[in-house]
Scaffold this active site. Structure first.
Site, PDB file in Angstrom:
ATOM      1  N   LYS A   1       0.835  -1.108  -0.145  1.00  0.00           N
ATOM      2  CA  LYS A   1       0.192  -0.009   0.019  1.00  0.00           C
ATOM      3  C   LYS A   1       0.844   1.315  -0.050  1.00  0.00           C
ATOM      4  O   LYS A   1       0.350   2.353  -0.708  1.00  0.00           O
ATOM      5  CB  LYS A   1      -1.039   0.130   1.227  1.00  0.00           C
ATOM      6  CG  LYS A   1      -0.463   0.073   2.733  1.00  0.00           C
ATOM      7  CD  LYS A   1      -1.402   0.242   3.608  1.00  0.00           C
ATOM      8  CE  LYS A   1      -0.767   0.488   5.020  1.00  0.00           C
ATOM      9  NZ  LYS A   1       0.115   1.619   5.286  1.00  0.00           N
ATOM     10  N   THR A   2       2.119   1.138   0.742  1.00  0.00           N
ATOM     11  CA  THR A   2       2.766   2.340   0.757  1.00  0.00           C
ATOM     12  C   THR A   2       3.492   2.954  -0.664  1.00  0.00           C
ATOM     13  O   THR A   2       3.530   3.814  -0.983  1.00  0.00           O
ATOM     14  CB  THR A   2       4.111   2.175   1.754  1.00  0.00           C
ATOM     15  OG1 THR A   2       3.443   1.727   2.916  1.00  0.00           O
ATOM     16  CG2 THR A   2       4.799   3.579   1.982  1.00  0.00           C
TER      17      THR A   2
ATOM     18  N   GLN B   1      -8.273  -5.373   9.034  1.00  0.00           N
ATOM     19  CA  GLN B   1      -6.925  -4.812  10.183  1.00  0.00           C
ATOM     20  C   GLN B   1      -7.473  -3.855  10.754  1.00  0.00           C
ATOM     21  O   GLN B   1      -6.879  -3.032  11.635  1.00  0.00           O
ATOM     22  CB  GLN B   1      -5.912  -4.597   9.320  1.00  0.00           C
ATOM     23  CG  GLN B   1      -5.182  -5.917   8.595  1.00  0.00           C
ATOM     24  CD  GLN B   1      -3.861  -5.445   8.156  1.00  0.00           C
ATOM     25  OE1 GLN B   1      -2.867  -5.534   8.769  1.00  0.00           O
ATOM     26  NE2 GLN B   1      -3.896  -5.166   6.878  1.00  0.00           N
TER      27      GLN B   1
ATOM     28  N   ARG C   1       1.427 -11.725  10.070  1.00  0.00           N
ATOM     29  CA  ARG C   1       2.688 -11.040  10.389  1.00  0.00           C
ATOM     30  C   ARG C   1       3.843 -12.121  10.027  1.00  0.00           C
ATOM     31  O   ARG C   1       4.997 -11.743   9.844  1.00  0.00           O
ATOM     32  CB  ARG C   1       2.790 -10.778  11.926  1.00  0.00           C
ATOM     33  CG  ARG C   1       2.047  -9.756  12.631  1.00  0.00           C
ATOM     34  CD  ARG C   1       1.934  -8.458  11.857  1.00  0.00           C
ATOM     35  NE  ARG C   1       0.754  -8.418  10.826  1.00  0.00           N
ATOM     36  CZ  ARG C   1       0.443  -7.725   9.800  1.00  0.00           C
ATOM     37  NH1 ARG C   1       1.337  -6.687   9.704  1.00  0.00           N
ATOM     38  NH2 ARG C   1      -0.652  -7.896   9.094  1.00  0.00           N
TER      39      ARG C   1
ATOM     40  N   ASP D   1      -3.940   7.502   4.837  1.00  0.00           N
ATOM     41  CA  ASP D   1      -3.293   6.107   5.089  1.00  0.00           C
ATOM     42  C   ASP D   1      -4.133   5.493   6.080  1.00  0.00           C
ATOM     43  O   ASP D   1      -4.473   6.357   7.066  1.00  0.00           O
ATOM     44  CB  ASP D   1      -1.782   6.415   5.077  1.00  0.00           C
ATOM     45  CG  ASP D   1      -1.345   4.872   5.262  1.00  0.00           C
ATOM     46  OD1 ASP D   1      -1.782   3.785   4.950  1.00  0.00           O
ATOM     47  OD2 ASP D   1      -0.004   4.545   5.610  1.00  0.00           O
ATOM     48  N   GLU D   2      -4.313   4.294   6.215  1.00  0.00           N
ATOM     49  CA  GLU D   2      -4.486   3.288   7.490  1.00  0.00           C
ATOM     50  C   GLU D   2      -6.119   4.069   7.829  1.00  0.00           C
ATOM     51  O   GLU D   2      -6.449   4.249   8.859  1.00  0.00           O
ATOM     52  CB  GLU D   2      -3.757   3.500   8.661  1.00  0.00           C
ATOM     53  CG  GLU D   2      -2.621   2.924   8.347  1.00  0.00           C
ATOM     54  CD  GLU D   2      -2.435   1.374   8.366  1.00  0.00           C
ATOM     55  OE1 GLU D   2      -3.501   0.557   8.326  1.00  0.00           O
ATOM     56  OE2 GLU D   2      -1.464   0.964   8.377  1.00  0.00           O
TER      57      GLU D   2
END
Length: 711
Positions: free
Chosen positions: A33-34, A261, A636, A230-231
C-alpha cells in the site's frame, strides 16, 4: 519523464492512474500500500502537474509519514525534478491540526503559544480539578478518567453529550462515570485558563475550528486539491469529521486501508468509516489490492479462512507467488511454563540448525501480562530479546524536569510544569504551600505563576522561597526574550539556564550511583544538543501562515511543542523499534504488531480467554475485532507460523483447564501440523517438576555444547 510503473501489478497501476474523484483502495496485509500511495502522489505531481502544495497526505505515525514522503520525493525527483515537490505536505493528523491551530487559535479563544500537554501533565491538571470539585484523587485512578475524557473528545461530544456518554455507556463503574461526568467540563475550562491543549484536543479543537469558522474551512478546501489518507480504517469520529470538512468543496479524496485490520475500537477507531465510504462519497471507485508480497500461500490461506467468517467486511482474498511454504504448526503443551520453554527451545534449535538470526523471531500475545513467562524462559536460555514499548527519551524524569523549566518560561500559564519543578531542585517549598497557591489560582481563574508574587501573603512559611523561584524564572525569561531566534543562541541559553537552576547537582543528589547520575546527565546534554540541531523553517504552506520566531522564547516554544507532539504521536514507535533493533528476539502484543513482519512468528496463548479475549467471550459480544486481531497476527509471519497453547494455566499453584481458541477450528486441518507435548509429567508435583527441570537443563546443556562445538 513519466513515473515508471513497470514493477507495479495491475491493481496497483489502476489505483495510481485513477483520475479525479473519490477513491477507496482496499490494501490487504502485505499488499504494497505504501508503494501504491507513493506512486499515486508522484503521478499527480509529475504527470498531472498538480503542485506539491496542493496535496495533503495524512497518516497516523511520524514514521509512516516520513517513509511515504521520502518515497514520493525520490520518485518525483527522478521524473520531474526536486522543485516539483515544493510545499508537499505529508504528515500526521495531529501535526496537521497543531499547525492549523497555531495559525487560527485566536478564533477559538486560545493564544497561539498554547502548550501541548503530555500524559503526565494532563494527569496533574485532572488531579487538581478532582480536588477542587471535592473528589478524592486517591480514590480514583485519574488515568481511567482521562482515557474516557479522550474517548468523548474523539467522538466530538459536547459537555452535555459527554456526561451522558459517561453515565449511560456502561464503560465504567458508576462512581467512575460520575467522576468523569463531573470533571469533564471543569477539565476543559482549566485547560483554557492554562492556554493548553491535550493530545486529543488537537483533533477536537480543529473540528471545532473548521465547523464554526467558514472562512478557515474554505481556505483549506481551496488549498488542498487532493487529499490522501493512509490506514483509513483507524480513523475515529473526530478525524473522520476533519476529512469530511476538508473535502466539502472538492471530492479528490483517496483513502487507503483494510477493514480486516481494524483493531483499535478501544481508542475510538470506527471501521464503519471505511465500510461506508461510498455512502459519504457516492461517486467513489473501489480497487482491492490482494497480492501479498510477504507471506507464503499456506499462511495466507489460514488468514483468509479466519477472516472470511466476519460478516461486515469487503470480500477479498490474499494470495502470493511465494509458493505454499511450510504448514502452520500447532503445538499443545501441558501448562504455561512448558509453553514458554518450548518457544525458547525452538528458537535455539532454529538458530542452530537453520542459522536463523535472533531478530528473525517474534513472540506475539494478546495481552501484556502474557509476556512474563516468555521473558523468564528466554533469560534462562540466554537468548537476547527486547519488548517493543520501552521508555522513550522524553519520558525520562531528568529530561521531563528540564523541559518543564523551559516550558514554564515559554508559557508562564503552564501550571503542570510549574508544579513539577517549583521544588526541583529541593528549595523548601512543600506540598501544602503548593496546594495553597493552586487553590487560590483555581478560585480566581488565574495561572499559578501569576499568583507567586502574593506568596508571602498566601503561604508565609515558604513565601520567601517561592519569591526566589519566581525571580529566577523571570530573569531566565527576560534573558531568553532578548536572545535571537537561532540554534546557537538558544542552545547557549539552555546550557546557562541549567547552570543557574543547578540541574546537574539535583540529578547527582537523586542518584546513589554516580554512574547512573552520569548517564542521566548525558540525557540532559543530549536535550541541549537537540536544541542546537532544531530547524524551524519548513517547506510548508500552513507554516507560512505562522510568523517565524522573532526571539529566543518563540524559538524554544516551537522546539518544545514539536518534541512533545512527536512523542505523543510515536506511542507505537518506541525507541526499541523492531526494524532498527540489534539482533534480538522481539516480544510484542498483537495490537503493537500491525505493520510489522518477521520470518518466524510464535502466536502464543492460542486459547479461548486470550484470543478471543475473556471479556469478549463472557460478554457474548461480537467477535469481529478479535477475529481481526487473529488475522493480523497470522499475517505477520513470512515463512513459518507457530500457534502454541497450553492445556492448563497454573494459577495460585493449581492447574486451570484451558480450551483451544475457537479460531483454530476455522483453519483447515490440511494447513496445520499438530504436535502434542501435553503428555509431559504433572508439573504441579514438586518431584515431577524437579525431574522435568533436570531433563530440560540437560537438554539445553547439550544444545549449548553443540553450539560451542560448531563455533
Amino acid at each position: 519523464m513519466a513515473v515508471n510503473l513497470n514493477h507495479l501489478n495491475a491493481q496497483q497501476r489502476e489505483a495510481v492512474l485513477y483520475p479525479l474523484g473519490p477513491l477507496l483502495i482496499l490494501a490487504g496485509a502485505g499488499s504494497g500500500k505504501t508503494s501504491t500511495m507513493a506512486y499515486r502522489i508522484a503521478h499527480l505531481i509529475a504527470e498531472r502537474h498538480v503542485p506539491g502544495h496542493a496535496i495533503l497526505g495524512l497518516s497516523f505515525t511520524n514514521k509512516a509519514a516520513m517513509e511515504l514522503r521520502e518515497r514520493v520525493i525520490k520518485l518525483v525527483t527522478q521524473s520531474a525534478g526536486r522543485k516539483a515537490v515544493r510545499g508537499l505536505k505529508i504528515t500526521t493528523f495531529h501535526s496537521l491540526c497543531a499547525r492549523l491551530l497555531r495559525a487560527h487559535s485566536d478564533q477559538i479563544g486560545f493564544q497561539n503559544n498554547f502548550t501541548i500537554l503530555d500524559q503526565n501533565d494532563q494527569l496533574d491538571v485532572l488531579k487538581q480539578v478532582l480536588r477542587n470539585i471535592r473528589l478524592d484523587d486517591r480514590k480514583f485512578d485519574p488515568q481511567v478518567i482521562l482515557f474516557e475524557i479522550g474517548q468523548a473528545k474523539n467522538r466530538f461530544l459536547s459537555g452535555e453529550q459527554a456526561e451522558q456518554f459517561f453515565l449511560e455507556s456502561g464503560r465504567m463503574a458508576s462512581d467512575y462515570a460520575l467522576a468523569a461526568a463531573s470533571s469533564f467540563q471543569k477539565y476543559q475550562e482549566q485547560l483554557k485558563v492554562l492556554n493548553a491543549m491535550d493530545f486529543d484536543d488537537l483533533i477536537f479543537q480543529t473540528v471545532h475550528l473548521l465547523e464554526t469558522q467558514e472562512d478557515v474551512r474554505e481556505q483549506y478546501n481551496l488549498m488542498f486539491r487532493h487529499i490522501l489518507v493512509d490506514e483509513y480504517q483507524d480513523t475515529n469520529p473526530a478525524q473522520f469529521k476533519i476529512i469530511r470538512l476538508l473535502t466539502q468543496r472538492q471530492q479528490n479524496i483517496c483513502v487507503v486501508g483494510d477493514d480486516d485490520q481494524s483493531i483499535y475500537s478501544w481508542r475510538g477507531a470506527d471501521p464503519a468509516h471505511i465500510l461506508q465510504f461510498s455512502k459519504y462519497y457516492p461517486e467513489a471507485h473501489t480497487i482491492a489490492l490482494e497480492q501479498n508480497y510477504r507471506s507464503t500461500s499456506r499462511i495466507l490461506e489460514a488468514a483468509n479462512k479466519v477472516i472470511e467468517r466476519n460478516k461486515e467486511r469487503y470480500p477479498k482474498r490474499l494470495w502470493s507467488e511465494r509458493g505454499e511454504g511450510e504448514p502452520l504448526t500447532e503445538v499443545v503443551l501441558e501448562e504455561d511454563r512448558a509453553e514458554a520453554e518450548f518457544v525458547a527451545e525452538e528458537i535455539l534449535r532454529r538458530s542452530r540448525d537453520q542459522s536463523a538470526a535472533w531478530k528473525d523471531f517474534a513472540i506475539l500475545y494478546r495481552s501484556n501480562s502474557q509476556s512474563r513467562v516468555f521473558e523468564e524462559a528466554l533469560r534462562r536460555n540466554v537468548i537476547p530479546y527486547h519488548i517493543i514499548g520501552g521508555l522513550s527519551f522524553l519520558e525520562r524524569k531528568e529530561v521531563k524536569d528540564v523541559l518543564s523549566y523551559w516550558r514554564l518560561i515559554a508559557n508562564p500559564k503552564d501550571d503542570a510544569s510549574l508544579r513539577r519543578i517549583i521544588n526541583w531542585p529541593a528549595r523548601g517549598i512543600g506540598r501544602t504551600s503548593i496546594e495553597t497557591l493552586g487553590s487560590y489560582s483555581f478560585e480566581n481563574q488565574l495561572p499559578i505563576f501569576e499568583v507567586l508574587p502574593k506568596a508571602e501573603e498566601l503561604t508565609p512559611k515558604a513565601g520567601s522561597k517561592v519569591l526566589a523561584f519566581y525571580r529566577l524564572m523571570m530573569s531566565l525569561k527576560e534573558e531568553l526574550d532578548g536572545c535571537p531566534p537561532s540554534n546557537e543562541a538558544v542552545s547557549s541559553w539552555a546550557k546557562r539556564s541549567l547552570e543557574k537552576i543547578q540541574a546537574k547537582k539535583a540529578i547527582e543528589e537523586e542518584c546513589d550511583d554516580p554512574v547512573q547520575a552520569g548517564r542521566k546527565w548525558e540525557n540532559v546534554e543530549e536535550l541541549i544538543h537537540s536544541v542546537g540541531q532544531f530547524q524551524f523553517s519548513a517547506d510548508d504552506p500552513i507554516e507560512e501562515l505562522n510568523a517565524p520566531p522573532s526571539n529566543g522564547t518563540q524559538f524554544l516554544r516551537e522546539f518544545i511543542n514539536r518534541m512533545t507532539l512527536e512523542v505523543q504521536e510515536s506511542e507505537k514507535e518506541k525507541e526499541e523499534d523492531a526494524e532498527t533493533q540489534k539482533n534480538k528476539v522481539t516480544l510484542l502484543t498483537l495490537h503493537g504488531a500491525k505493520g510489522l513482519e518477521y520470518p518466524i512468528v510464535f502466536l502464543v496463548g492460542f486459547e479461548d480467554g486470550f484470543l478471543p479475549h475473556k471479556r469478549t467471550v463472557e460478554e457474548a459480544t461480537d467477535l469481529g475485532e478479535e477475529r481481526r486481531l487473529c488475522y493480523v497476527g497470522i499475517t505477520r509471519a513470512r515463512d513459518h507460523l507457530f500457534l502454541t497453547r497450553a492445556k492448563n494455566r497454573i494459577r495460585f499453584g493449581k492447574p486451570v483447564p484451558r480450551n483451544p481458541s475457537r479460531f483454530l477450528d476455522e483453519i483447515p486441518t490440511d494447513l496445520i501440523v499438530r504436535i502434542d507435548h501435553s503428555t509431559s509429567p504433572d508439573l504441579t508435583s514438586k518431584a515431577a517438576k524437579d525431574a522435568h527441570e533436570e531433563k530440560v537443563k540437560n537438554y539445553l546443556a547439550g544444545i549449548r555444547a553443540q553450539l560451542t562445538k560448531d563455533d
